[in-house]
Design a protein around this motif. Structure first.
Motif, PDB file in Angstrom:
ATOM      1  N   ARG A 153     -11.664   0.549   1.482  1.00  0.00           N
ATOM      2  CA  ARG A 153     -12.133   1.177   0.240  1.00  0.00           C
ATOM      3  C   ARG A 153     -13.648   0.983   0.108  1.00  0.00           C
ATOM      4  NH1 ARG A 153      -8.921   2.132  -4.363  1.00  0.00           N
ATOM      5  NH2 ARG A 153      -7.349   0.677  -3.553  1.00  0.00           N
TER       6      ARG A 153
ATOM      7  N   ARG B  71      -1.202  -4.306   0.539  1.00  0.00           N
ATOM      8  CA  ARG B  71      -2.033  -3.261   1.140  1.00  0.00           C
ATOM      9  C   ARG B  71      -1.175  -2.081   1.558  1.00  0.00           C
ATOM     10  NH1 ARG B  71      -7.114  -4.871   1.701  1.00  0.00           N
ATOM     11  NH2 ARG B  71      -7.546  -7.109   1.671  1.00  0.00           N
ATOM     12  N   CYS B  72      -1.795  -0.927   1.539  1.00  0.00           N
ATOM     13  CA  CYS B  72      -1.100   0.310   1.891  1.00  0.00           C
ATOM     14  C   CYS B  72      -0.801   0.342   3.386  1.00  0.00           C
ATOM     15  CB  CYS B  72      -1.957   1.513   1.495  1.00  0.00           C
ATOM     16  SG  CYS B  72      -1.250   3.108   1.962  1.00  0.00           S
TER      17      CYS B  72
ATOM     18  N   GLU C 209      -5.767   0.154   2.426  1.00  0.00           N
ATOM     19  CA  GLU C 209      -6.503  -0.197   1.214  1.00  0.00           C
ATOM     20  C   GLU C 209      -5.705  -1.171   0.353  1.00  0.00           C
ATOM     21  OE1 GLU C 209      -7.709   3.199  -0.974  1.00  0.00           O
ATOM     22  OE2 GLU C 209      -9.172   3.870   0.530  1.00  0.00           O
TER      23      GLU C 209
ATOM     24  N   VAL D 261      -3.956  -2.593  -2.908  1.00  0.00           N
ATOM     25  CA  VAL D 261      -3.172  -1.923  -3.944  1.00  0.00           C
ATOM     26  C   VAL D 261      -2.874  -2.933  -5.041  1.00  0.00           C
ATOM     27  CG1 VAL D 261      -1.061  -0.643  -4.466  1.00  0.00           C
ATOM     28  CG2 VAL D 261      -2.122  -0.427  -2.205  1.00  0.00           C
TER      29      VAL D 261
ATOM     30  N   ASP E  86      -0.028  -0.464  -9.363  1.00  0.00           N
ATOM     31  CA  ASP E  86      -0.164   0.838  -8.706  1.00  0.00           C
ATOM     32  C   ASP E  86       0.808   1.024  -7.553  1.00  0.00           C
ATOM     33  OD1 ASP E  86      -2.245   1.392 -10.432  1.00  0.00           O
ATOM     34  OD2 ASP E  86      -3.772   0.603  -9.061  1.00  0.00           O
TER      35      ASP E  86
ATOM     36  N   THR F 294       4.695  -0.741   1.183  1.00  0.00           N
ATOM     37  CA  THR F 294       3.695  -0.491   0.152  1.00  0.00           C
ATOM     38  C   THR F 294       2.861   0.738   0.495  1.00  0.00           C
ATOM     39  OG1 THR F 294       3.556  -2.861  -0.326  1.00  0.00           O
ATOM     40  CG2 THR F 294       1.734  -1.478  -1.076  1.00  0.00           C
TER      41      THR F 294
ATOM     42  N   CYS G 150      -0.335   3.298  -1.309  1.00  0.00           N
ATOM     43  CA  CYS G 150      -1.215   3.595  -2.429  1.00  0.00           C
ATOM     44  C   CYS G 150      -0.856   4.974  -2.982  1.00  0.00           C
ATOM     45  CB  CYS G 150      -2.680   3.545  -1.993  1.00  0.00           C
ATOM     46  SG  CYS G 150      -3.144   4.831  -0.810  1.00  0.00           S
TER      47      CYS G 150
END
Length: 316
Positions: A223, A246-247, A252, A254, A258, A267, A269
């Motif tokens: 990010r 993390r995605c 990224e 998270v 979210d 997971t 994003c």
């Protein structure tokens, strides 16, 4: 009489044509590039290939044990495999080999002191003290160890990590490797082959997490906001996966609020969740890594997930 002779000649000709003969010479050239499972399978094909696999040292200089072999690998089997290198083993990768013990690993290293890459993630039968003894042995070699992967070794503490780093510093070539150090992103790490770890310019895979202070793999974030923090020597979200999710697709960070629901329970994003195709029934995506959970939907466009597919079978 002539018919009988013709039939006999035809039979002999058929036998000669159906005889397989020795393997093509090109097969012997690829043996050194085969994964261990295929290499062992190749030795069962014929006598020529078996002799080539048994007598040639080159295929055994880099031993990489992955599933399904890792589930059955024991100290005795590992010793037998490593002995084929005649003391010239350079790479030893044991992926999640739970049956390997400190003594078994030490015996292999005693006979192969030239190992430059030692990757033993998830080998739960090993202890931090056993890993330290192994690294101490390898540090006695002039070249030393260039790559060490120990994520998943239980009870690894700060003092153990410091000892390991001390022995790694004996390798004079390490500064050259570390000059190419690159950010470690979670989604790339999940897809990275163990024996390519040094491409990231990292000698050891674990470090102290800035947040929990545990010895774990610490990930950077792609990010832009997090990049700027990292460039300004700020920690930001640079933490282990236990401290911040993390995605799976982009790596990224998270926030807990979210998190989006997925079929595979991994997971994602919000951005990646929107981009990925969804199940026709539950409207949930699954990450690329678990694309095998997608089942083609008959009579309509798209797919249904294996969970919804099983539920639909129950109602039929």
């Amino acid at each position: 009489m002539e018919i009988a002779k013709s039939m006999e000649l035809a039979t002999r000709s058929h036998k000669r044509s159906s005889f397989a003969g020795p393997p093509h010479e090109a097969l012997f050239l690829v043996l050194a590039y085969l994964p261990l499972f295929e290499l062992l399978s190749m030795s069962e094909v014929c006598r020529s290939l078996r002799d080539a696999v048994e007598k040639d040292v080159l295929p055994w200089l880099n031993v990489i044990v992955e599933r399904p072999l890792s589930l059955r690998l024991s100290d005795e089997i590992l010793m037998k495999i490593a002995s084929k290198a005649n003391g010239r083993l350079r790479t030893l990768v044991l992926m999640y080999c739970a049956k390997i013990t400190d003594d078994g690993l030490q015996r292999v290293l005693d006979q192969n002191p030239l190992i430059s890459k030692l990757h033993i993630p998830g080998c739960t039968g090993l202890t931090p003290d056993g890993v330290i003894r192994a690294l101490q042995k390898l540090s006695e070699c002039q070249d030393g160890l260039k790559s060490l992967w120990i994520n998943g070794i239980a009870n690894m503490k700060k003092e153990h990590l410091e000892r390991l780093q001390f022995y790694l510093q004996t390798n004079q070539k390490l500064p050259q490797i570390q000059q190419t150090r690159q950010p470690l992103l979670y989604h790339n790490y999940r897809r990275l082959r163990a024996y390519r770890w040094e491409e990231l310019g990292r000698v050891i895979d674990v470090e102290l997490c800035p947040k929990c202070n545990e010895v774990r793999v610490v990930f950077d974030c792609p990010r832009e906001e997090c990049k700027r923090k990292r460039e300004n020597s700020m920690t930001g979200c640079r933490m282990c996966i236990f401290c911040i999710p993390r995605c799976e697709e982009c790596g990224e960070c998270v926030e807990n609020g979210d998190l989006e629901e997925t079929v595979c329970a991994d997971t994602l994003c919000l951005h990646c969740w929107i981009q990925l195709p969804k199940c026709n029934f539950c409207n949930k995506p699954c990450c690329t890594q678990h694309a095998n959970m997608q089942i083609a939907s008959t009579g309509s466009i798209g797919w249904i997930c294996s969970v919804c597919h099983d539920k639909s079978d129950d109602f039929e």
